[in-house]
Design a protein around this motif. Sequence first.
Motif, PDB file in Angstrom:
ATOM      1  N   VAL A 198       0.865  -1.185   0.000  1.00 25.01           N
ATOM      2  CA  VAL A 198       0.000   0.000   0.000  1.00 25.01           C
ATOM      3  C   VAL A 198       0.899   1.232   0.000  1.00 25.01           C
ATOM      4  O   VAL A 198       2.035   1.193   0.481  1.00 25.01           O
ATOM      5  N   ASP A 199       0.391   2.318  -0.563  1.00 17.90           N
ATOM      6  CA  ASP A 199       1.211   3.515  -0.725  1.00 17.90           C
ATOM      7  C   ASP A 199       1.553   4.181   0.602  1.00 17.90           C
ATOM      8  O   ASP A 199       2.649   4.699   0.785  1.00 17.90           O
ATOM      9  N   ASP A 200       0.614   4.189   1.529  1.00 13.96           N
ATOM     10  CA  ASP A 200       0.843   4.870   2.809  1.00 13.96           C
ATOM     11  C   ASP A 200       0.329   3.991   3.939  1.00 13.96           C
ATOM     12  O   ASP A 200      -0.877   3.932   4.199  1.00 13.96           O
ATOM     13  N   THR A 201       1.233   3.298   4.611  1.00 21.70           N
ATOM     14  CA  THR A 201       0.835   2.368   5.675  1.00 21.70           C
ATOM     15  C   THR A 201       0.279   3.089   6.895  1.00 21.70           C
ATOM     16  O   THR A 201      -0.415   2.480   7.708  1.00 21.70           O
ATOM     17  N   ARG A 202       0.560   4.382   7.014  1.00 19.62           N
ATOM     18  CA  ARG A 202       0.061   5.104   8.192  1.00 19.62           C
ATOM     19  C   ARG A 202      -1.462   5.104   8.245  1.00 19.62           C
ATOM     20  O   ARG A 202      -2.045   5.198   9.331  1.00 19.62           O
ATOM     21  N   GLY A 203      -2.102   4.959   7.091  1.00 24.18           N
ATOM     22  CA  GLY A 203      -3.552   4.907   7.074  1.00 24.18           C
ATOM     23  C   GLY A 203      -4.112   3.608   7.621  1.00 24.18           C
ATOM     24  O   GLY A 203      -5.311   3.519   7.923  1.00 24.18           O
ATOM     25  N   GLU A 204      -3.256   2.586   7.750  1.00 23.32           N
ATOM     26  CA  GLU A 204      -3.709   1.286   8.248  1.00 23.32           C
ATOM     27  C   GLU A 204      -3.598   1.170   9.766  1.00 23.32           C
ATOM     28  O   GLU A 204      -4.289   0.352  10.378  1.00 23.32           O
ATOM     29  N   LEU A 205      -2.743   1.967  10.376  1.00 19.56           N
ATOM     30  CA  LEU A 205      -2.422   1.786  11.795  1.00 19.56           C
ATOM     31  C   LEU A 205      -3.542   2.172  12.761  1.00 19.56           C
ATOM     32  O   LEU A 205      -3.750   1.482  13.769  1.00 19.56           O
ATOM     33  N   PRO A 206      -4.311   3.229  12.501  1.00 18.99           N
ATOM     34  CA  PRO A 206      -5.319   3.628  13.492  1.00 18.99           C
ATOM     35  C   PRO A 206      -6.398   2.591  13.764  1.00 18.99           C
ATOM     36  O   PRO A 206      -6.992   2.592  14.851  1.00 18.99           O
ATOM     37  N   ALA A 207      -6.682   1.703  12.814  1.00 22.44           N
ATOM     38  CA  ALA A 207      -7.745   0.716  13.009  1.00 22.44           C
ATOM     39  C   ALA A 207      -7.237  -0.604  13.571  1.00 22.44           C
ATOM     40  O   ALA A 207      -7.994  -1.573  13.649  1.00 22.44           O
TER      41      ALA A 207
END
Length: 348
Positions: A238-247
């Motif tokens: 994925v391009d930006d893994t930071r979007g996966e961390l909050p969930a």
Amino acid sequence: MSRILYFAYPGDLEIRTGGYGYDRRILHALGKRGWKVEALPLGENFPQPDEHALAHATRMLETVPDEAFLLIDGLAYGVMPEVAQVLSARLKLVALIHHPLAREGHLEPLVKERLERSETEALKHAHAVVVTSPATKRQLAAEFGVDESRIAIALPGTDPGIQASGSPDGVPHILAIGTIIRRKGHDVLVEALAENADLEWTCRIIGNRSVDAAFTQELEDRIGRLGLSGRISLTGQVDDTRGELPAADIFALATYYEGYGMVFAEAMAHGLPIVATRAGAIPDVVPQEAGILVEPGNAAAFGQALRRLLQDRELRTGLAAGSRRHGATLPGWDETAATIEKVLETIT
């Protein structure tokens, strides 16, 4: 002093790995600090280049003008000792070592020995060496004969993150981020999860699937045989893994070795409790207040650590708070660039 830096790298700089991510961010941060960065793509097949690949890389490096600053990513630097010797005579040569090539793991003994010899020789010719962790500095000094005075630690920067709120359906969500290669230990994670099949959880493994397609297929087959296909997903890059961390509720990576482990820093910036291994630089990166570390390759111990977090909400909450506190203390990318800038300024 010239503010032009030539940066040489192998492969595709846009691949979503920690090493290439570091490269992209420091180039951007150095640019913001007033450096003109000239990128030099060295081509494919590193760190085991054939004759054609090595010749192409050599031609690219020969285009750098005399007395210029040249920073070479270690994925290529360590296998070009003869080229490094020539370059060091006319350039201000700096090696960027994410981790020693011979410590990649799961290497054939002869390949490991060859890489150790090659990298040891190449490092003799660098005017300075930049590493991404204290562990790698210690390793280069103890195992590769590099004088500690020539080694600078430029820790990866970490962007601030929002506090993870976890899975919205209340079922603990375990997140792993790392290229699908054997060194990342995803097979160990899968076995550890199988030992906790009696508990509620889901797991998402994010990472490039094409670097080692055979291992990716092997991992998928193993997940299927264990009856976990509906609970474990191999998402791909994925391009930006930071979007996966909050969930997520837990960050878990059973890696065999890390020269730093930027994903752990990102997980802590979001306040995720961590299950990982005592491998490479990870004990330097992940403090006891943020997670549980076990020996690499031990699926049973990894599974037990996961079980503790899955069953003990108070422990999970406490480690999450410790993770968040430590994540807030991590340096930003401008600090990383400032360290590298200082290295360049001290080369005469």
